[in-house]
Design a protein around this motif. Sequence first.
Motif, PDB file in Angstrom:
ATOM      1  N   ASP A   2       0.938  -1.280   0.058  1.00 27.04           N
ATOM      2  CA  ASP A   2      -0.078   0.083   0.347  1.00 27.04           C
ATOM      3  C   ASP A   2       0.923   1.322  -0.083  1.00 27.04           C
ATOM      4  O   ASP A   2       0.711   2.013   0.936  1.00 27.04           O
ATOM      5  N   ARG A   3       1.963   1.305  -0.983  1.00 29.87           N
ATOM      6  CA  ARG A   3       2.834   2.383  -1.203  1.00 29.87           C
ATOM      7  C   ARG A   3       3.606   2.851   0.130  1.00 29.87           C
ATOM      8  O   ARG A   3       3.723   4.048   0.462  1.00 29.87           O
ATOM      9  N   TYR A   8      -0.166   5.056   3.233  1.00 29.79           N
ATOM     10  CA  TYR A   8      -0.824   6.226   2.445  1.00 29.79           C
ATOM     11  C   TYR A   8      -1.258   6.047   1.207  1.00 29.79           C
ATOM     12  O   TYR A   8      -2.110   6.728   0.761  1.00 29.79           O
ATOM     13  N   GLY A   9      -1.165   4.732   0.706  1.00 27.66           N
ATOM     14  CA  GLY A   9      -1.616   4.196  -0.665  1.00 27.66           C
ATOM     15  C   GLY A   9      -1.245   5.246  -1.749  1.00 27.66           C
ATOM     16  O   GLY A   9      -0.176   5.929  -1.630  1.00 27.66           O
ATOM     17  N   THR A  10      -2.375   5.706  -2.884  1.00 26.89           N
ATOM     18  CA  THR A  10      -1.715   6.377  -4.045  1.00 26.89           C
ATOM     19  C   THR A  10      -1.630   7.835  -3.545  1.00 26.89           C
ATOM     20  O   THR A  10      -1.056   8.593  -4.582  1.00 26.89           O
ATOM     21  N   ASP A  13       1.664   9.348  -4.614  1.00 26.34           N
ATOM     22  CA  ASP A  13       1.957   9.517  -5.939  1.00 26.34           C
ATOM     23  C   ASP A  13       1.443  10.894  -6.553  1.00 26.34           C
ATOM     24  O   ASP A  13       1.595  11.190  -7.648  1.00 26.34           O
ATOM     25  N   VAL A  14       0.802  11.625  -5.591  1.00 25.68           N
ATOM     26  CA  VAL A  14       0.006  12.967  -6.179  1.00 25.68           C
ATOM     27  C   VAL A  14       0.634  14.019  -5.226  1.00 25.68           C
ATOM     28  O   VAL A  14       0.765  14.177  -3.972  1.00 25.68           O
ATOM     29  N   LYS A  18       3.649  14.073  -3.581  1.00 29.16           N
ATOM     30  CA  LYS A  18       4.631  13.561  -4.564  1.00 29.16           C
ATOM     31  C   LYS A  18       5.980  14.109  -4.453  1.00 29.16           C
ATOM     32  O   LYS A  18       5.972  15.459  -4.236  1.00 29.16           O
TER      33      LYS A  18
END
Length: 216
Positions: A2-3, A8-10, A13-14, A18
Amino acid sequence: DDRGACGYGTLVDVVPMKARVGSVSPVLFKGGEGCGACYKVRCLDHGICSRRAVTVIVTDECPGGGPCGGGNTHFDLSGAAFSRMAVAGAGAHLRDRGQLKVIYRRTACKYGGKNIAFHVNEGSTSFWLSVLVEFEDGEGDIGSMQLKQANSAKWLDMKHVWGATWCLYGGPTAGPFSVRLTTLSAPKTLTARDVIPRNWTPKGTYSSRLNFDASL
């Protein structure tokens, strides 16, 4: 994973996370209670590094062996963070170095106007509520978390289970839920009233209308 070990999951990536994410050794990860803390990190090799520090948000734990073990303080930075520490045009060369000597200091987390949010994790039920805390300004870390049900005056202690996730066992529970957060490093308390609605759903994210001061 889960990253990362903070869960924190996705989000990693943002924007706003990010390129600012990083994993740290156990001495800074603190069994997950260090998740969300922010640090300024600066490289000391003046031949290739600028004097610019990068901000790193703790989102993962690096393996306990090697440079991360033995009580050492260690940061694993993203490629983007490495590049930002370099003098102009030397980003790729700096990344090739692998390990660098750095100095670091704790810094306030700043999420650019976002308020604290609560993500209800998959698998949650009225008997087992699992919540991930997101976008905490200031200290960034959580020392304790309490929840209050609808039509109740009693605050229930949630249990820190892993990463940035806290759980409440027992029930059945009924929303809307108010949440009280206390930071770990320099105890400050914030209460988000009725922030998780009565009709909450697993995998839902619920934003509050407030945040901590963006300072330490």
